[in-house]
Design an enzyme around this catalytic site. Structure first.
Site: not given
Length: 499
Positions: A193, A247, A401, A269, A304
């Site tokens: 996906k 996220s 973040e 992750e 990230c």
């Protein structure tokens, strides 16, 4: 498409004009529209141009893909194929990706706005990952446990079954390879996906996978949204493993879905707010500054492991900040198709607005804006390198973040203070450490709460090194042979022997 190797902006513009996109889902070895007929727009964030109307998959499409994946796994054409033969097919896929690397890089650049030079680097990483995992799979041995003569005890490693991989938009094809390469190498059926913000290279990859000879149902691609098709995959009782990069908030939701369904394995992750720590004993501050700037401004800060928190010993802080500002001057955004552009466009308007809102909060909360902060005029979503000094741990830009080209600079006076500040975050994906003191390096490296620590560099490593985080940055590991462990089961076999 033209076969000449593009080297200039004009070359890449000409390639882009020739490009066409597959925009249908790839289910059960065929490209098909979503059952609902729904589509969503894929836009070039540098120009606003609509690239394609992409199939928007939902629960019925997920159910069909899962059924095909389960049938393929049970049939054994891939799952029970000799590892050496799986390796051969995956190496063929890597060769096809190599042959089409310029096209694949161009697709990612047009789809999510990253510079073409960065996309080409991603292709090298993606191709290298598939080759590495392919070569690993026939070199992993089972075990014979120590027993007496009356028994034989075997430890076997077998594929899990159906793996759903949900990947992000910032490194579309490279993150895809990190998930699907070990999962396929281990013998699983994989449903991919891709992010709705960057689905097009995944669909081109499906064409290449079909050409490489992956059996029907073994690899499928479902474009669409997380709350529709992503949720359907996560809740499916026939999906055995969920691999996700994105996220932390979404990662938490996926773990809940796993608990609500079949307790499928979930490897995550997730987010990061990575500290990059500079001690005063560093000798080459220009090198430190250039790496520190690249650590946050590469890929528009949409990374990230971006080194978004720069912690500098106060005795050299002013000097380092000035050098970072100078380095940032050469990292300005430009046309993503220009090989000379260091930064490109933010992926879409929502991310663009989000980053600008963080910049506004930084100013309002009292941080000192040293450069950037004002978006570029004209079409596209371009934000220049932005540096805030005088940031404190309570400020929003020092904790959240941002996922954009925004650097927060902190000062510290002691090693203890630096470590405490670095660890004062719910995240633990990466950390950097700059020092010439080997004793300090060994002390601090062990005390940093992070899945990865880069010493006198940023983002170093290759396919031999596992990639992943601790705390709320996740629990999985991509890359290296360790990732194969996540996509396989251990089976213990205890045999009684006749004596």
């Amino acid at each position: 498409m033209s076969i000449e190797i593009p080297t200039t902006l004009a070359d890449w513009q000409a390639r882009a004009a020739e490009l066409s996109f597959e925009s249908r889902a790839f289910i059960d070895d065929a490209f098909v529209a979503a059952e609902s007929g729904d589509t969503f727009e894929s836009r070039n964030p540098a120009t606003g141009e609509i690239l394609a109307q992409v199939a928007s998959c939902d629960e019925p499409d997920a159910a069909r893909a899962v059924a095909a994946a389960r049938q393929a796994f049970a049939g054994g054409a891939w799952s029970r194929l000799a590892p050496a033969k799986r390796k051969k097919t995956l190496l063929r896929l890597a060769d096809l990706m190599e042959a089409h690397k310029h096209e694949l890089a161009l697709i990612d650049t047009l789809d999510m706005g990253k510079p073409i030079s960065s996309s080409l680097g991603d292709m090298a990483g993606a191709i290298g990952c598939i080759r590495y995992q392919a070569e690993c799979i026939d070199k992993l041995y089972g075990e014979v446990a120590p027993t007496g003569e009356e028994t034989l005890a075997l430890v076997l490693r077998e594929p899990i079954g159906v793996v759903a991989a949900i990947v992000p938009w910032n490194f579309p094809l490279m993150m895809t390879a990190w998930k699907i390469a070990p999962a396929l190498a281990a013998g699983n059926s994989v449903i991919l996906k891709p992010s709705e913000k960057s689905p097009l290279s995944a669909l081109r990859l499906a064409q290449l996978a079909q050409e490489a000879g992956l059996p029907q149902g073994v690899f499928q691609v479902l474009p669409g949204f997380g709350h529709t098709v992503g949720k359907a995959l996560a809740l499916s009782h026939e999906v055995d493993c969920l691999a996700f990069t994105g996220s932390t908030a979404v990662g938490k939701q996926l773990m809940q879905y796993a608990g609500q369904s079949n307790l499928k394995r979930v490897y995550l992750e997730c987010g990061g707010k990575s500290p990059n720590i500079v001690f005063a004993d560093c000798k080459d501050l220009d090198r430190v500054a250039s790496h520190a700037a690249a650590a946050i401004f590469h890929n528009q800060g949409e990374v990230c492991i971006a080194g978004s928190r720069l912690l500098v010993e106060n005795t050299i802080r002013d000097d380092v900040v000035e050098r970072v500002l100078k380095a940032a001057e050469n990292m300005q955004p430009g046309d993503p198709l220009d090989p000379q552009s260091f930064m490109g466009a933010m992926v879409d308007e929502a991310q663009y607005r989000r980053v600008l809102d963080f910049i506004r909060q930084g100013v309002e909360e009292g941080a000192t804006l040293r450069t950037g902060g004002v978006p570029l005029d004209g079409p596209g979503y371009f934000i220049p390198p932005t540096v805030f000094d005088g940031v404190t741990p309570t400020m929003t830009i020092g904790r959240e973040e941002i996922f954009g080209p925004v650097l927060a600079v902190f000062g510290f006076d002691s090693e203890e203070e630096a470590v405490a500040m670095a660890n004062d975050t719910p995240y633990g994906l990466a950390a950097g450490l700059w020092s010439q003191d080997i004793d300090r390096i060994l002390r601090v490296t062990r005390r940093l709460q992070s899945g990865q620590v880069f010493v006198n560099n940023w983002a170093g490593g290759d396919q031999t090194m596992p990639f992943g985080g601790v705390k709320q940055s996740g629990n999985g590991r991509d890359k290296s042979h360790h990732s194969l462990e996540e996509y396989s089961e251990l089976k213990s076999v205890w045999m009684s022997l006749s004596l």
